[in-house]
Scaffold this motif. Structure first.
Motif, PDB file in Angstrom:
ATOM      1  N   GLN A  23       0.907  -1.569  -0.069  1.00  0.00           N
ATOM      2  CA  GLN A  23      -0.060  -0.032   0.107  1.00  0.00           C
ATOM      3  C   GLN A  23       0.434   1.199  -0.133  1.00  0.00           C
ATOM      4  O   GLN A  23       0.363   2.512  -0.718  1.00  0.00           O
ATOM      5  N   LEU A  24       2.204   0.837   0.501  1.00  0.00           N
ATOM      6  CA  LEU A  24       2.950   2.516   0.959  1.00  0.00           C
ATOM      7  C   LEU A  24       3.468   2.212  -0.938  1.00  0.00           C
ATOM      8  O   LEU A  24       3.590   3.725  -1.083  1.00  0.00           O
ATOM      9  N   GLY A  25       4.551   1.282  -1.123  1.00  0.00           N
ATOM     10  CA  GLY A  25       5.244   1.381  -2.098  1.00  0.00           C
ATOM     11  C   GLY A  25       4.202   2.123  -3.494  1.00  0.00           C
ATOM     12  O   GLY A  25       4.656   2.945  -4.179  1.00  0.00           O
ATOM     13  N   SER A  26       2.479   2.393  -3.899  1.00  0.00           N
ATOM     14  CA  SER A  26       2.150   2.267  -4.789  1.00  0.00           C
ATOM     15  C   SER A  26       2.078   3.921  -4.435  1.00  0.00           C
ATOM     16  O   SER A  26       1.428   4.489  -5.551  1.00  0.00           O
ATOM     17  N   LEU A  27       1.937   4.481  -3.655  1.00  0.00           N
ATOM     18  CA  LEU A  27       1.751   5.685  -3.209  1.00  0.00           C
ATOM     19  C   LEU A  27       3.188   6.162  -2.991  1.00  0.00           C
ATOM     20  O   LEU A  27       3.314   7.977  -3.754  1.00  0.00           O
ATOM     21  N   GLY A  28       4.641   5.751  -3.029  1.00  0.00           N
ATOM     22  CA  GLY A  28       5.756   6.517  -2.853  1.00  0.00           C
ATOM     23  C   GLY A  28       5.847   6.698  -4.817  1.00  0.00           C
ATOM     24  O   GLY A  28       6.842   8.297  -5.253  1.00  0.00           O
ATOM     25  N   GLY A  29       5.425   6.123  -5.642  1.00  0.00           N
ATOM     26  CA  GLY A  29       5.436   6.751  -7.353  1.00  0.00           C
ATOM     27  C   GLY A  29       4.945   8.541  -7.582  1.00  0.00           C
ATOM     28  O   GLY A  29       5.337   8.823  -7.920  1.00  0.00           O
ATOM     29  N   ARG A  30       3.841   7.940  -6.688  1.00  0.00           N
ATOM     30  CA  ARG A  30       3.133   9.284  -7.011  1.00  0.00           C
ATOM     31  C   ARG A  30       3.235  11.229  -5.998  1.00  0.00           C
ATOM     32  O   ARG A  30       3.552  11.682  -6.676  1.00  0.00           O
ATOM     33  N   LYS A  31       3.864  10.769  -5.023  1.00  0.00           N
ATOM     34  CA  LYS A  31       3.869  11.772  -4.312  1.00  0.00           C
ATOM     35  C   LYS A  31       5.581  11.749  -5.072  1.00  0.00           C
ATOM     36  O   LYS A  31       5.991  13.229  -4.988  1.00  0.00           O
ATOM     37  N   ARG A  32       6.618  11.001  -5.939  1.00  0.00           N
ATOM     38  CA  ARG A  32       7.602  11.417  -6.444  1.00  0.00           C
ATOM     39  C   ARG A  32       7.584  12.126  -7.619  1.00  0.00           C
ATOM     40  O   ARG A  32       7.921  13.349  -7.312  1.00  0.00           O
ATOM     41  N   ALA A  33       6.119  11.886  -8.600  1.00  0.00           N
ATOM     42  CA  ALA A  33       5.829  12.840  -9.239  1.00  0.00           C
ATOM     43  C   ALA A  33       5.219  14.203  -8.779  1.00  0.00           C
ATOM     44  O   ALA A  33       5.924  14.777  -9.963  1.00  0.00           O
TER      45      ALA A  33
END
Length: 57
Positions: A23-33
């Motif tokens: 669940q946290l991993g799926s948020l990481g890319g969005r936050k990075r972008a």
């Protein structure tokens, strides 16, 4: 059990709940972008596309 699920003999009754890490991993890319400039995102995308298309095709 996997074979029985695949052939339809038994219904798969597992919950489709992601682990906390997933669940946290799926948020990481969005936050990075969100934290990058559009120019930096375009640069990364161009580099990825060049790498993808240069592999023998």
């Amino acid at each position: 059990m996997i074979g029985k699920i695949a052939t339809g003999e038994v219904e798969d009754e597992r919950d489709e709940v992601k682990s906390a890490a997933a669940q946290l991993g799926s948020l990481g890319g969005r936050k990075r972008a969100e934290s990058m400039t559009p120019e930096r995102r375009a640069e990364i995308a161009k580099k990825a596309a060049a790498k993808r298309w240069s592999n023998g095709a």
